[in-house]
Scaffold this motif. Structure first.
Motif, short mmCIF file in Angstrom:
data_model
loop_
_atom_site.label_atom_id
_atom_site.label_comp_id
_atom_site.label_asym_id
_atom_site.label_seq_id
_atom_site.Cartn_x
_atom_site.Cartn_y
_atom_site.Cartn_z
N VAL A 3 0.84 -1.20 0.00
CA VAL A 3 0.00 0.00 0.00
C VAL A 3 0.87 1.25 0.00
N ASN A 4 1.94 1.27 0.82
CA ASN A 4 2.85 2.43 0.86
C ASN A 4 3.48 2.66 -0.51
N GLU A 5 4.02 1.62 -1.11
CA GLU A 5 4.70 1.73 -2.41
C GLU A 5 3.74 2.20 -3.51
N LEU A 6 2.58 1.56 -3.58
CA LEU A 6 1.63 1.90 -4.65
C LEU A 6 1.00 3.28 -4.47
N ALA A 7 0.78 3.69 -3.23
CA ALA A 7 0.23 5.04 -2.98
C ALA A 7 1.24 6.10 -3.41
#
Length: 188
Positions: free
Chosen positions: A26-30
């Motif tokens: 989630v952190n990477e894709l956001a």
């Protein structure tokens, strides 16, 4: 103008990433989805942090991906028409100079530098006033006012921002100081 905001958006997690650690994904894709992008309100998201998934993700029939709502803090840059900005000259061409302020560049057309007629010296990367002999070079710090904004959401670096220095209190830092000194000397 820089602002801190809190936003809630949706991140698409592809099927190939479903076995990975949810928080990391989630952190990477956001960050990939929102940093460096222009939003509909004409603000450029510079950075996001404190990314948290909200609730459970949704699966869309026929897609296989999970759509996860996320909440995060974002640092955004939102220039406004008539805002006075300070930046440095990063490129000089025959038709004007590009001024970098914040994460964006604006065009200072030769007609908007000063009341004097400007000549371009492309070989030495400078603009020179015909009568005043004042010049602008790469690296000079200038105070300008934003007169036009046209954002390119697909490629923020190609946004068109028009600038002017043709008002009192605007111009190259040294010019502003000289003009204040002259005005102060005349009042005595």
């Amino acid at each position: 103008m820089y602002m801190l905001t809190q936003r809630e958006k949706v991140v698409r997690i592809p099927p190939s990433r479903l076995g990975d650690d949810v928080d990391e994904v989630v952190n990477e894709l956001a960050r990939e989805s929102y940093e460096g992008k222009i939003e509909g309100d004409d603000s450029l998201t510079v950075m996001i942090q404190n990314i948290e998934p909200v609730g459970e993700g949704r699966i869309v029939h026929g897609d296989g991906a999970v759509y996860q709502s996320v909440k995060f803090d974002s640092l955004v840059f939102k220039p406004l028409v008539n805002e006075v900005v300070e930046g440095h000259v990063c490129e000089v061409l025959k038709f004007g100079a590009f001024v970098r302020f914040g994460p964006l560049d604006g065009l200072l057309h030769v007609s908007q530098v000063m009341d004097d007629r400007m000549d371009a010296d492309e070989q030495n990367q400078r603009l020179i006033g015909k009568d005043t002999k004042r010049e602008i070079r790469i690296g000079d710090i200038v105070r300008t006012r934003i007169v036009t904004l046209s954002f390119n959401e697909r490629n923020p670096r190609e946004s068109k921002i028009g600038l002017t220095m043709r008002q009192p209190g605007l111009g190259k830092k040294e010019w502003i100081a000289e003009d204040r000194a002259k005005k102060g000397g005349q009042e005595k």
